[in-house]
Write an enzyme that holds these catalytic residues in place. Structure first.
Site, PDB file in Angstrom:
ATOM      1  N   ARG A 191       0.823  -1.219   0.000  1.00  0.00           N
ATOM      2  CA  ARG A 191       0.000   0.000   0.000  1.00  0.00           C
ATOM      3  C   ARG A 191       0.855   1.267   0.000  1.00  0.00           C
ATOM      4  O   ARG A 191       0.524   2.243  -0.667  1.00  0.00           O
ATOM      5  CB  ARG A 191      -0.883   0.015   1.253  1.00  0.00           C
ATOM      6  N   LEU A 196      -8.957  -5.924  11.283  1.00  0.00           N
ATOM      7  CA  LEU A 196     -10.108  -6.543  11.940  1.00  0.00           C
ATOM      8  C   LEU A 196      -9.693  -7.853  12.589  1.00  0.00           C
ATOM      9  O   LEU A 196     -10.099  -8.171  13.709  1.00  0.00           O
ATOM     10  CB  LEU A 196     -11.234  -6.750  10.925  1.00  0.00           C
TER      11      LEU A 196
END
Ligand SMILES: Cc1cc2nc3c(=O)[nH]c(=O)nc-3n(C[C@H](O)[C@H](O)[C@H](O)COP(=O)(O)OP(=O)(O)OC[C@H]3O[C@@H](n4cnc5c(N)ncnc54)[C@H](O)[C@@H]3O)c2cc1C
Length: 396
Positions: free
Chosen positions: A161, A261
């Site tokens: 990223r 998460l």
């Protein structure tokens, strides 16, 4: 997904994993009679006595309340709301970090802020996300000249990223517009595979069958946070942290997609066991003189976005630290967000190298030693003062 060596991510409802997780967890909480949910109540300060947590000062619709307790778990999320372009809820401005810092806790790796390379370019805030999974399906990034600027980069659009975000940032900084083109790889299948994103594009007036999606970089995730051990304990007795507000070190300098998460759910179990095992302590009478105002980062967003963004340099960071120190040391709505941003700026100044999501144009190389930088409120203020700016002592 980008930088993953194999397909290992499960999705719920196509592209609504977060929503499904929250729905399931909220239902589970409501089924437990011993849990009291105080909706709309915001923690504004933690009480610390003899170096240990003694309670919480919170504000709700009926005003300020104190809650005496010797066990507090911070799960207050990220810092994206400190930036003008963000994927996070606008109010998500690192309040948990300010609470922990004012309680004397150690914070770690604050300089590692992750920017998502493909937020939907437009006026909406928070900016809608065009998930990495779209590139996982073969979508490519092009600029407004039709150039595929990552075609020759190792990993291409599925590089990590930080690499993709910097490439998009350079295009935008050069005055180009950037688009994510899924017409070849998905075309009419887009809506079925990514129903939520397709709806967001329709609302933005984009016809996915004939148009590429305009995208830009946006603040997305914070790898740094309150330093915790393997059970979520912080350096302050009675204080735990879990989820994005915590720094477990699991994400290093650059989180892989879908690991947040997973980490939050996994570590929550360890934290719960640790809290249950800790002594409940005794009730105390908590006195307070000042209720800090509701945090509002709006006036610091321009300085934070300019100095703590994708490309950083020492001079801009020092100037930002000066401005943020003045704001952080006066009791106002911007002071807690400014304090958090100041600590991030001091951490970014302290890391004179480029690693993962932290990129210094004045130190583009990477040191051999991947040390973790830790700060407390006191050491951050000392470092800011050492930068040559004098400031009145802060009333906590
Ligand atoms: C658009 C988007 C897509 C994402 N997609 C993925 C994904 O696919 N996979 C993945 O792993 N991660 C993803 N992430 C990251 C992930 O969603 C977050 O890291 C995760 O939600 C953090 O969970 P959390 O419980 O720590 O904090 P949050 O979910 O942010 O919850 C924090 C809660 O604390 C409350 N709060 C804050 N301050 C206070 C206060 N002072 N007093 C009281 N309450 C307070 C907030 O209102 C909020 O309800 C995504 C993030 C975004 C923004």
């Amino acid at each position: 997904m980008a930088a993953h060596s194999c397909r290992r991510i499960v999705h719920a409802a196509g592209d609504a994993t977060g929503r499904e997780l929250v729905r399931t967890l909220a239902a589970a909480v409501r089924r437990v009679p011993s849990i009291t949910v105080l909706e709309g109540m915001e923690a504004r300060r933690l009480f610390v006595e003899d170096g240990a947590i003694a309670g919480v000062l919170a504000v709700g619709s009926k005003g300020a309340v104190t809650m005496s307790t010797s066990r507090v778990v911070l799960a207050t999320g990220g810092i994206g709301g400190l930036f003008s372009d963000t994927r996070n809820p606008i109010g998500s401005c690192g309040h948990g970090l300010a609470l922990a810092a004012c309680a004397g806790a150690e914070l770690a790796d604050l300089e590692f802020v992750q920017f998502h390379p493909t937020a939907l370019d437009g006026p909406r805030r928070p900016m809608p996300l065009v998930s990495e999974a779209v590139r996982g399906e073969g979508a490519v990034l092009v600029n407004d000249k039709g150039q595929r600027f990552l075609a020759d980069a190792p990993g291409g659009e599925l590089a990590s990223r930080d690499v993709v975000a910097r490439a998009v940032w350079h295009q935008l900084a050069a005055g180009r517009r950037v688009f994510l083109d899924a017409r070849q790889c998905l075309g009419p299948r887009f809506g079925k595979r990514f129903p939520t994103i397709a709806q967001l594009c329709r609302e933005a007036g984009i016809d996915l069958t004939i148009e590429p999606i305009p995208v830009r970089t946006a603040a997305h995730y914070h790898m740094g946070g309150v330093a915790v051990d393997a059970t979520g304990r912080t350096s302050v007795e009675g204080l735990w942290a879990c989820g994005e507000v915590a720094c477990t070190g699991l994400h290093g300098a650059n989180r892989l997609a879908s690991n947040s998460l997973t980490e939050a759910v996994a570590t929550a179990g360890w934290v719960a066991e640790s809290v249950v095992g800790a002594s409940p302590g005794c009730r105390r009478r908590l006195l307070y003189t000042l209720v800090p105002p509701r945090p509002d980062p709006s006036c610091i967003r321009p300085v934070v976005s300019a100095a703590l963004g994708i490309i950083r340099d020492g001079e801009t960071l020092r100037e930002a630290a000066a401005a943020l120190l003045q704001i952080a040391t006066v009791n106002q709505a911007a002071s807690d967000p400014a304090l958090v941003a100041l600590m991030i700026a001091i951490a970014a100044l302290g890391r004179e190298e480029s690693r993962g999501s932290h990129y210094r144009s004045d130190f583009p190389g990477r040191d051999a030693d991947a040390r973790s930088l830790r700060l407390t409120l006191r050491t951050a203020i000392q470092a800011a003062v050492a930068l040559g700016w004098r400031a009145p002592t802060r009333s906590t």
